[in-house]
Design an enzyme around this catalytic site. Structure first.
Site, short mmCIF file in Angstrom:
data_model
loop_
_atom_site.label_atom_id
_atom_site.label_comp_id
_atom_site.label_asym_id
_atom_site.label_seq_id
_atom_site.Cartn_x
_atom_site.Cartn_y
_atom_site.Cartn_z
N ARG A 78 2.46 48.11 23.35
CA ARG A 78 3.19 49.18 22.66
C ARG A 78 2.78 50.56 23.19
O ARG A 78 3.59 51.47 23.25
CB ARG A 78 3.01 49.08 21.14
CG ARG A 78 1.58 49.16 20.67
CD ARG A 78 1.47 48.82 19.19
NE ARG A 78 0.08 48.72 18.80
CZ ARG A 78 -0.45 49.36 17.77
NH1 ARG A 78 0.28 50.16 17.03
NH2 ARG A 78 -1.72 49.20 17.45
N HIS A 84 5.40 44.82 17.44
CA HIS A 84 4.82 43.96 16.40
C HIS A 84 5.60 42.66 16.30
O HIS A 84 5.91 42.17 15.22
CB HIS A 84 4.77 44.68 15.05
CG HIS A 84 3.79 45.83 15.03
ND1 HIS A 84 3.88 46.90 15.89
CD2 HIS A 84 2.70 46.06 14.27
CE1 HIS A 84 2.89 47.74 15.65
NE2 HIS A 84 2.15 47.25 14.69
N ARG A 96 1.89 43.71 19.82
CA ARG A 96 0.95 44.70 19.31
C ARG A 96 -0.41 44.71 19.98
O ARG A 96 -0.97 45.79 20.20
CB ARG A 96 0.78 44.46 17.80
CG ARG A 96 -0.20 45.38 17.11
CD ARG A 96 -0.17 45.15 15.61
NE ARG A 96 -1.03 46.08 14.91
CZ ARG A 96 -2.30 45.84 14.58
NH1 ARG A 96 -2.85 44.69 14.93
NH2 ARG A 96 -3.01 46.73 13.92
N GLU A 123 16.50 51.28 8.86
CA GLU A 123 16.72 50.65 10.15
C GLU A 123 18.20 50.44 10.47
O GLU A 123 18.64 50.60 11.61
CB GLU A 123 15.97 49.31 10.21
CG GLU A 123 14.45 49.44 10.11
CD GLU A 123 13.92 49.63 8.69
OE1 GLU A 123 14.72 49.55 7.72
OE2 GLU A 123 12.70 49.85 8.53
N ASP A 183 -1.09 41.40 8.63
CA ASP A 183 0.03 41.79 7.76
C ASP A 183 0.77 40.56 7.22
O ASP A 183 1.39 40.63 6.17
CB ASP A 183 1.03 42.68 8.52
CG ASP A 183 0.65 44.16 8.43
OD1 ASP A 183 -0.27 44.50 7.65
OD2 ASP A 183 1.27 44.98 9.13
C1 LIG Z 1 11.83 47.44 6.10
C2 LIG Z 1 10.51 47.99 6.46
N1 LIG Z 1 10.44 48.96 7.41
C3 LIG Z 1 9.24 49.44 7.79
C4 LIG Z 1 8.09 48.97 7.23
C5 LIG Z 1 6.73 49.48 7.69
N2 LIG Z 1 6.12 50.33 6.66
C6 LIG Z 1 5.18 49.85 5.84
S1 LIG Z 1 4.67 50.96 4.70
C7 LIG Z 1 5.72 52.15 5.33
C8 LIG Z 1 5.76 53.51 4.70
C9 LIG Z 1 6.05 53.41 3.26
O1 LIG Z 1 6.01 54.65 2.64
P1 LIG Z 1 6.04 54.72 1.06
O2 LIG Z 1 7.16 53.89 0.56
O3 LIG Z 1 6.06 56.15 0.70
O4 LIG Z 1 4.69 54.00 0.64
P2 LIG Z 1 3.34 54.63 0.05
O5 LIG Z 1 3.29 56.08 0.38
O6 LIG Z 1 3.41 54.41 -1.41
O7 LIG Z 1 2.23 53.84 0.68
C10 LIG Z 1 6.44 51.65 6.42
C11 LIG Z 1 7.38 52.41 7.22
C12 LIG Z 1 8.20 47.97 6.24
N3 LIG Z 1 7.12 47.42 5.66
N4 LIG Z 1 9.41 47.51 5.87
#
Ligand SMILES: Cc1ncc(C[n+]2csc(CCOP(=O)(O)OP(=O)(O)O)c2C)c(N)n1
Ligand SMILES: [Mg+2]
Lengths: 272, 311
Positions: free
Chosen positions: B8, B107, B165, B56, B115
């Site tokens: 990556r 990933h 990854r 997405e 994960d």
């Molecule tokens: C569909 C999807 N896209 C991307 C991710 C990767 N991802 C995991 S947490 C996150 C950010 C989430 O932010 P938020 O909802 O504000 O969570 P918090 O601040 O409460 O941790 C991302 C992009 C995912 N888990 N699922």
């Protein structure tokens, strides 16, 4: 009157969360710490659950739609007696029932699989709709992340919740203002979330997301004919000063010094 | 000592480099720029970087629109969320019209590790392979990842680059050929051919070296392009060796193993077996523990070769 009785437990649960994450050197500290009081208000003040019968049909349901916050949920479920506290130390290891993201097929007390963000809200809608259909009295709660609100599916779920008048359903927002690549505003602005959910037909409440009583009061407030939305204003990384408000701690493992400093700051004492 | 680098990181570096020589290149991400490493492009070319947040499907649709308007978008997120959540946007807005959109999705596979199963894409190659007009690259190391990015921009149409990854040894060189659609024979051998892709190429080479000690000469074919598939190279190797083992960090259904089977069916009498994820989901664990548990180590490849040869 505020519930100081749970203050000690909150410290202990934060310690458990950090220790779980430190041991496996992966996972998400920031969002686990911001969501803790929300989950405590649910599990210690609101929801009907039975640790000896996790699949009890009339239990209230929780969908942790922001599934990466599961260390907080796992620590609470252990404390409630769904499984032994020692299990926490196997988080994310091969063969553990505590997966990196919630898995209802493996963990007693977990009601839905989440982790792919945006999907939990719809699962909660389905559970609430089933309760209405079966004339069952249980309630359904979905905890959402603010970054997660950017997923279109959240708004499809919201529309259907109002359409079916799901007053047994509550969406709770962990509004910490941060996601991975920065603040919500930098990445993809959310606008006014209270106005948005009101426009989608929810009865909306706005509370301090680290005040368990305020959250519980909002969860208890009666609504009729509408789904409920509770915006919880939170701090990402709450309780550990160097993590607070720092997007860099979304999913970063602690090194030994950081872990020690965090534990010292939290106080309390019991380690695994 | 050979350099080690994550694929990556190589992806992000290549994008940044490409951006400097091609001003039509724009990069889109979905709140994972620091994980997919498109942040390296963003740092160099901030005016050509667009974060779509956790959205997405919208990102893939917007990438189609940007391509219709003369830009060359590279859209990135995790392999599961790109090929999964945005599947039908890729199908109808991109592949159906052969839009000039590239997606480097990181990933992929089990090597996501801790994960867990919700994040481990074991079906993305299959999903993309059934789409007409799609090109699929699965690089094996950082050097090949860079080549895949530069090759993708030369192709007029959709290209999926599957990015892993972990930090792994860079064992191919800058001069190792990378011709889209042409598999690389990395090791000669007359007794059996191991057909591998992605991170499994290095494991296959290790296995081939080990069974050489038992007097078995195993060829190793690196299929860096899953589509268009190099049927001729696979068929030739099968007929030369009489035995073929495919190995991939993906389900044995729909990916490399299926592509090999489609080529061999009716055209070759070679013995054949498929290594990969045997029709089950992933789970949490360290990548090395998962590779062991799912049968994706050099020892497993060696064992499969011996069994196929009746040794
Ligand atoms: C569909 C999807 N896209 C991307 C991710 C990767 N991802 C995991 S947490 C996150 C950010 C989430 O932010 P938020 O909802 O504000 O969570 P918090 O601040 O409460 O941790 C991302 C992009 C995912 N888990 N699922
Ligand atoms: Mg957030």
């Amino acid at each position: 009157m505020s519930d100081t009785t749970l203050d000690g437990l909150a410290v202990q649960l934060r310690r458990d969360i950090l220790e779980m994450l430190y041991r496996c050197q992966s996972g998400h500290p920031g969002g686990s710490l911001s969501v803790l009081e929300i989950l405590m208000a649910l599990y210690y003040k609101t929801m009907k659950t039975d640790p000896s019968n996790p699949r009890w049909e009339d239990r209230d349901r929780l969908v942790l739609s922001k599934g990466h916050g599961c260390p907080a949920l796992y620590a609470i479920l252990a404390n409630k007696g769904f499984y032994p506290r020692e299990d926490l130390w196997n988080l994310r290891q091969l063969g553990s029932h505590l997966q990196g993201h919630p898995d209802m097929t493996k963990t007693p007390g977990v009601d839905a699989n989440t982790g792919s963000l945006g999907q939990g809200a719809s699962i909660a809608v389905g559970m609430a709709l089933a309760a209405k259909h079966k004339k069952a009295s249980y309630r359904v709660f979905a905890v959402l992340g603010d970054g997660e609100l950017q997923e279109g599916q959240i708004w499809e779920a919201s529309m259907s919740a109002a359409h079916y008048k799901l007053d047994n359903l509550t969406f709770i927002l962990d509004h910490n203002g941060l996601q991975i690549d920065g603040t919500n505003d930098e990445v993809m602005g959310l606008g006014n979330v209270m106005d948005k959910f009101a426009a989608f037909g929810f009865q909306c409440f706005d509370v301090d997301g680290h005040d368990r009583d305020a959250i519980a009061a909002a969860l208890a407030a009666p609504v009729s004919g509408k789904p409920k939305f509770v915006r919880c204003r939170t701090v990402k990384g709450r309780g550990v000063s160097f993590m607070e408000g720092n997007a860099g701690w979304h999913g970063k493992p602690m090194n030994a010094q950081e872990f020690e400093a965090a534990m010292k700051e939290l106080g309390g004492q019991q380690n695994g | 000592m050979a350099e080690s680098k994550s694929l990556r990181v190589a992806y992000g570096e290549a994008l940044a480099e490409l951006g400097a020589v091609n001003d039509k290149v724009v990069v889109l991400d979905a709140d994972l720029a620091h994980a997919t490493m498109t942040s390296l492009f963003q740092a160099k070319h901030p005016d050509r970087f667009f974060n779509f947040g956790l959205a997405e499907a919208n990102m893939m649709g917007a990438a189609a629109g940007m391509s219709h308007s003369g830009l060359i978008p590279f859209a990135s997120t995790f392999a599961l969320f790109g090929t999964g959540r945005a599947y039908e946007q890729i199908r109808n807005s991109i592949a159906y019209v052969s839009a000039n959109v590239k997606f480097g999705l990181s990933h992929s596979g089990l090597s996501v590790g801790e994960d867990g199963g919700s994040h481990q894409s074991i079906e993305d190659i299959a999903l993309m392979r059934v789409m007409p007009n799609m090109t699929i690259f699965v690089p094996c190391d950082s050097a090949e990842t860079r080549k895949a990015v530069f090759a993708a921009v030369e192709i007029d149409g959709p290209v999926y680059i599957r990015v892993a990854r972990p930090v792994v040894e860079t064992f191919t060189g800058p001069d190792t050929p990378f011709v889209p659609g042409r598999a690389n024979l990395l090791r000669e051998g007359k007794d059996i051919c191991i057909v591998a892709t992605g991170l499994m190429v290095k494991e296959a080479l290790t296995a081939a070296e080990s069974i050489a000690g038992r007097g078995i000469q195993a060829a190793v074919l690196n299929v860096h392009t899953i589509k268009p598939f190099d049927s001729a190279a696979v068929l030739a190797a099968a007929n030369r060796c009489g035995a073929v083992v495919s190995v991939e960090e993906h389900s044995v259904i729909g990916g490399l193993g299926s592509a090999v089977a489609e080529v061999l069916a009716g055209k070759s009498a070679a013995k054949f077996c498929r290594l990969g994820i045997q029709d089950r989901f992933g789970q949490s664990g360290k990548p090395a523990d998962l590779f062991k548990a799912y049968g994706l180590t050099p020892a497993h490849i060696e064992e499969a070769c011996l069994k196929l040869l009746g040794k």
